[in-house]
Design an enzyme around this catalytic site. Structure first.
Site, PDB file in Angstrom:
ATOM      1  N   HIS A  31       1.260   5.507  -2.026  1.00 49.45           N
ATOM      2  CA  HIS A  31       1.077   6.352  -3.265  1.00 49.45           C
ATOM      3  C   HIS A  31       2.410   6.933  -3.686  1.00 49.45           C
ATOM      4  CE1 HIS A  31      -3.286   5.926  -1.879  1.00 49.45           C
ATOM      5  NE2 HIS A  31      -2.814   5.796  -0.586  1.00 49.45           N
ATOM      6  N   LEU A  32       2.405   6.755  -5.038  1.00 51.53           N
ATOM      7  CA  LEU A  32       3.650   7.219  -5.677  1.00 51.53           C
ATOM      8  C   LEU A  32       3.285   8.641  -6.193  1.00 51.53           C
ATOM      9  CD1 LEU A  32       5.517   4.156  -6.727  1.00 51.53           C
ATOM     10  CD2 LEU A  32       5.752   5.237  -4.492  1.00 51.53           C
ATOM     11  N   ARG A  33       2.116   8.982  -6.422  1.00 46.34           N
ATOM     12  CA  ARG A  33       1.668  10.233  -6.787  1.00 46.34           C
ATOM     13  C   ARG A  33       1.920  10.520  -8.411  1.00 46.34           C
ATOM     14  NH1 ARG A  33      -1.380  10.448  -2.833  1.00 46.34           N
ATOM     15  NH2 ARG A  33      -0.961  11.195  -0.955  1.00 46.34           N
ATOM     16  N   HIS A  63     -10.771   0.599   1.204  1.00 46.28           N
ATOM     17  CA  HIS A  63     -10.558   1.787   2.043  1.00 46.28           C
ATOM     18  C   HIS A  63     -11.822   1.809   2.882  1.00 46.28           C
ATOM     19  CE1 HIS A  63      -8.865   5.984   3.219  1.00 46.28           C
ATOM     20  NE2 HIS A  63     -10.119   5.984   4.089  1.00 46.28           N
ATOM     21  N   ASP A  76       1.138   2.580   3.710  1.00 50.80           N
ATOM     22  CA  ASP A  76       0.242   3.709   3.219  1.00 50.80           C
ATOM     23  C   ASP A  76       1.009   5.049   2.937  1.00 50.80           C
ATOM     24  OD1 ASP A  76      -1.898   5.095   2.514  1.00 50.80           O
ATOM     25  OD2 ASP A  76      -3.032   5.114   4.084  1.00 50.80           O
ATOM     26  N   ASP A 131      -8.787   3.266  -3.251  1.00 45.70           N
ATOM     27  CA  ASP A 131      -8.202   3.694  -1.992  1.00 45.70           C
ATOM     28  C   ASP A 131      -8.305   5.293  -2.095  1.00 45.70           C
ATOM     29  OD1 ASP A 131      -6.713   3.141   0.614  1.00 45.70           O
ATOM     30  OD2 ASP A 131      -5.222   4.551  -0.435  1.00 45.70           O
ATOM     31  N   ASN A 162      -4.980   6.306  -7.262  1.00 47.76           N
ATOM     32  CA  ASN A 162      -5.770   7.760  -6.784  1.00 47.76           C
ATOM     33  C   ASN A 162      -4.730   8.824  -7.572  1.00 47.76           C
ATOM     34  OD1 ASN A 162      -3.945   7.524  -4.822  1.00 47.76           O
ATOM     35  ND2 ASN A 162      -5.287   8.399  -3.559  1.00 47.76           N
ATOM     36  N   HIS A 188      -5.267  -0.743   5.807  1.00 52.56           N
ATOM     37  CA  HIS A 188      -5.095   0.140   6.901  1.00 52.56           C
ATOM     38  C   HIS A 188      -6.118  -0.180   8.032  1.00 52.56           C
ATOM     39  CE1 HIS A 188      -7.674   2.378   4.416  1.00 52.56           C
ATOM     40  NE2 HIS A 188      -6.541   3.357   3.914  1.00 52.56           N
ATOM     41  N   HIS A 205       0.816  -1.191   0.072  1.00 53.56           N
ATOM     42  CA  HIS A 205       0.037   0.138  -0.010  1.00 53.56           C
ATOM     43  C   HIS A 205       0.990   1.123   0.009  1.00 53.56           C
ATOM     44  CE1 HIS A 205      -3.872   1.876   1.640  1.00 53.56           C
ATOM     45  NE2 HIS A 205      -3.325   2.885   0.884  1.00 53.56           N
TER      46      HIS A 205
END
Lengths: 433, 315
Positions: free
Chosen positions: A71-73, A188, A314, A161, A103, A241, A69
């Protein structure tokens, strides 16, 4: 990459595969694989046979950590993180495989987006990165994303998520459809209708701050709903999470009756409570929120008892402009790669869990959940290795992060257990030298 | 004190000295002390209000003017993410122009806490979201002290929309340091989560909670509450939460309200105008209380103010 062709010797290691005994030895890396493992004293080696020799004295060697989990954006929020910076940050945290949430902007709900992300991974990632696709188009919870076509492009799970799928009917269909591919559906769990102020736990402390917060109930309602749906559809449900004792009860009971449900916990939920968000500290604003000690105790116990399968970061990097805001306007999330190990290891030091449990929840268990090959330090396996000095004490310094972002409530915290080297496919991808 | 953001941060001793100073200013205003209007001759106080307010804003304005300060009013629509940055810029600009004190009101909890981190100029919180309204709680305490000789044994009941009330929170922080019992009385949907863990009693029965009350503090009901399903209708709210003549409570109980009152909603008109109502005393005390606080931040000779002993705290 020259590293893949080089023959490297790492000697004097304490080698540890979860479920096995620690043994002292040396590892030979060649062409991205583990070419040999030599137990100490069995043979004398001449260092000059190797292009590169690393003395691992005092270091433990674990299979490379896996994070389900993050977030690499990229694409869309490159000022916060990119696949390159995120993968370097992950490597600094000892991870050799990470999965990145959809996302982004655009959302990873279409094979073209997956393809673009895969290209970036090929060209820029220093470790193994697997994209997670969206459940719904635009994460809007209304229309199924192009799940099958995205799987063709290499997504390993689906999730909305950051958002919760509100509609029960839609979730039922998504879970049913996922069975075509036996792909995990990552949830989520936070009913948005019950979330009044995201990122802070509903209760006395939030109430005194004049905030209504996000209650444990918002998690419990969705977890119990999705367990019911997964039980009927026999889909693979993975709860992201998990943060409340009530949700854990539902998960425990579901596991007992054989529902295919797994779950993960984040280091920040194991280490911090809602107290961290007092005085409107936006660095401790995270969804689901940091809760009370009662929840924290339950999470730790569930980790020990195996109700919680894996530890996931996360990792949610945010540039300062998204965090340095009044509390209600600030973004939710903590940049977690580079603090995850030491924070989790504090539970080993406190004797909450064993080292074996910790490492398996960072390696074997996440691999099992997403159906990856079992990570193992074994001859002919991909040389994904994490070398850690378990006795080194240090202070967390967010200024030293390799992530583009510094949003952590752990800056300045004294911890123990330092990642010293990370190898991925035999290449040195991080070295604390 | 760098800023006044909330009552929570104030210790008992500080609250006591603020109160004494407020009584000092009250006396000087009554005496028409000519020196008052020279105290802050060169100072500029900015009322920055991101939420409509008449009473509090005007009270601060008159308080500052009585001390001789110049007052500017900056009134703006409330914020969003983009406007949040604008607020910040606005304040930095005002600071650069030489504002000496900010009086800040905003509809978001925590906004003055966020902004004050970046300002060198002191900030007085004039109400942030549902969080705190420290000057209201302090003037309420001042009013109670005027009417009641002994704080220690007082039973205070706060009635109404506790969930959204910053006045309630500041008063809980403040009163629980001085009185024997604080009761929150409302409907279950209007009591904040977790407040049962505080050192207060919670009641859903108005008659029960006011029958032996010394102070009944009535809160304003925000009319849109029934649209958010906190209550079915104003009519039903009135049935269960309105303070009126049908209820039995002690004849010497004080009835308070932070204003503005929704007539015949949270309180009957009859009680509002009754001899037990001290609502206008609260408004009157707002002035010296705010003078005392402004003086704390701006008056170089503030520490030389000679205050009298107040016996009410210790009985």
């Amino acid at each position: 990459m020259t590293g893949r062709k080089m023959v490297t010797l790492i000697k004097n290691l304490k080698i540890f595969n979860p479920g096995h005994k620690i043994f002292e030895g040396s590892i030979v890396l060649k062409e991205g694989k583990i070419a040999d493992i030599i137990k100490n004293k069995s043979q004398k080696w001449d260092d000059s046979h190797f292009e590169k020799v690393i003395d691992g004295k005092g270091l433990h060697c674990f299979p490379g950590f896996i994070d389900l989990h993050s977030h690499l954006r990229e694409p869309g929020f490159e000022e916060c993180e990119t696949i390159e910076s995120g993968s370097k940050s992950a490597a600094a945290g000892g991870f050799t495989t990470v999965c990145c949430m959809p996302n982004t902007n655009p959302v990873n709900d279409h094979p073209r987006v997956t393809h673009l992300i895969q290209e970036k991974i090929q060209n820029h990632a220093v470790i193994k990165v697997f994209p997670i696709g969206a459940i719904s188009e635009g994460l809007e919870g209304k229309k199924l994303a192009h799940i099958g076509l995205c799987i063709e492009e290499g997504i390993v799970a689906i999730s909305d998520d950051g958002r919760c799928v509100t509609s029960t009917a839609f979730m039922q269909k998504a879970l049913a459809y996922s069975r075509q591919f036996e792909i995990p559906v990552v949830v989520h769990a936070e009913d948005p209708e019950l979330v009044y102020d995201a990122g802070i736990h509903t209760g006395r402390r939030a109430s005194l701050l004049g905030l209504k917060g996000s209650p444990a109930l918002a998690e419990e309602v969705i977890v119990s709903r999705d367990i019911i749906l997964a039980e009927r559809s026999r889909a693979k449900l993975h709860i992201a999470h998990v943060s409340s004792w009530q949700a854990l009860k539902h998960i425990e009971r579901a596991k007992d009756r054989g529902v295919s449900v797994t779950c993960e916990v984040c280091p920040h939920h194991l280490v911090l409570t809602e107290k961290a968000a007092d005085d409107f500290n936006t660095l401790a604003k995270v969804a689901p929120p940091l809760r009370t000690e009662k929840h924290q105790i339950a999470l730790r116990k569930a980790l020990k008892d195996g109700v919680i399968d894996a530890i996931a970061t996360d990792h949610a990097p945010w540039a300062e402009k998204y965090k340095d805001l009044p509390f209600q306007e600030a973004a939710c999330g903590i940049a977690g790669f580079e603090t995850a190990f030491a924070l989790s290891y504090s539970l080993v030091l406190k004797k909450v869990i064993s080292l074996d449990q910790l490492i398996s929840k960072l390696t074997v268990e996440p691999a099992r959940i997403f159906g990856f090959k079992k990570p193992e330090i074994k001859k002919a396996q991909s040389a994904d290795l994490t070398l850690v000095n378990l006795s080194q004490k240090y202070q967390i310094d967010s200024q030293q992060f390799l992530s583009k972002s510094r949003n952590t409530p752990f800056h300045g915290m004294k911890v123990q257990g330092k990642i010293k080297y990370t190898f991925c496919r035999g290449a040195l991808v991080y070295g604390d030298i | 004190m760098k800023h006044l953001l909330g009552v929570k941060e104030l210790d008992t001793a500080t609250i006591k000295s603020i109160l004494k100073e407020a009584f000092y200013f009250k006396k000087q205003v009554e005496k028409k002390d000519p020196k008052l209007s020279t105290l802050l001759k060169n100072d500029v106080v900015a009322n920055v209000f991101f939420e409509p307010s008449t009473r509090t804003r005007v009270s601060f304005e008159i308080a500052a003017k009585k001390l001789g300060a110049s007052v500017i009013n900056v009134l703006a629509e409330s914020s969003s993410i983009v406007k949040g940055e604008t607020i910040f810029d606005t304040l930095l600009n005002l600071e650069a122009m030489g504002v000496d004190l900010f009086i800040l009101r905003h509809n978001q909890s925590g906004m003055p806490h966020y902004l004050s981190k970046y300002l060198k100029t002191p900030v007085i919180n004039a109400g942030d979201g549902s969080h705190e309204h420290p000057t209201q709680a302090l003037l309420d305490l001042m009013t109670i002290v005027e009417y009641k000789k002994n704080l220690k044994n007082l039973k205070v009941v706060i009635v109404g929309d506790i969930l959204h009330s910053r006045v309630a929170r500041s008063n809980i922080f403040c009163l629980s340091k001085f009185v024997s019992q604080v009761t929150l009385c409302s409907l279950p949907t209007l009591i904040p989560k977790g407040f049962s863990e505080l050192d207060v009693s919670i009641s859903y029965n108005l008659q029960e909670s006011v029958k032996d009350a010394d102070i009944i503090m009535v809160l304003r009901l925000q009319k849109e509450r029934h649209e958010q399903n906190d209550i079915p209708s104003i009519k039903e709210y009135i049935k269960y939460c309105q303070l009126n003549e049908k209820l039995k409570f002690p004849k010497d109980a004080l009835i308070m309200h932070p204003g503005p009152v929704n007539r015949n909603v949270e309180m009957s008109d009859g009680l509002y105008h009754s001899s037990q109502s001290v609502v206008l005393s609260q408004v009157r005390n707002g002035l010296p209380m705010r003078m005392a606080l402004i003086s704390r931040f701006l008056n170089k000779d503030h520490k030389k103010i000679k205050t009298k002993k107040l016996t009410a705290y210790d009985g």
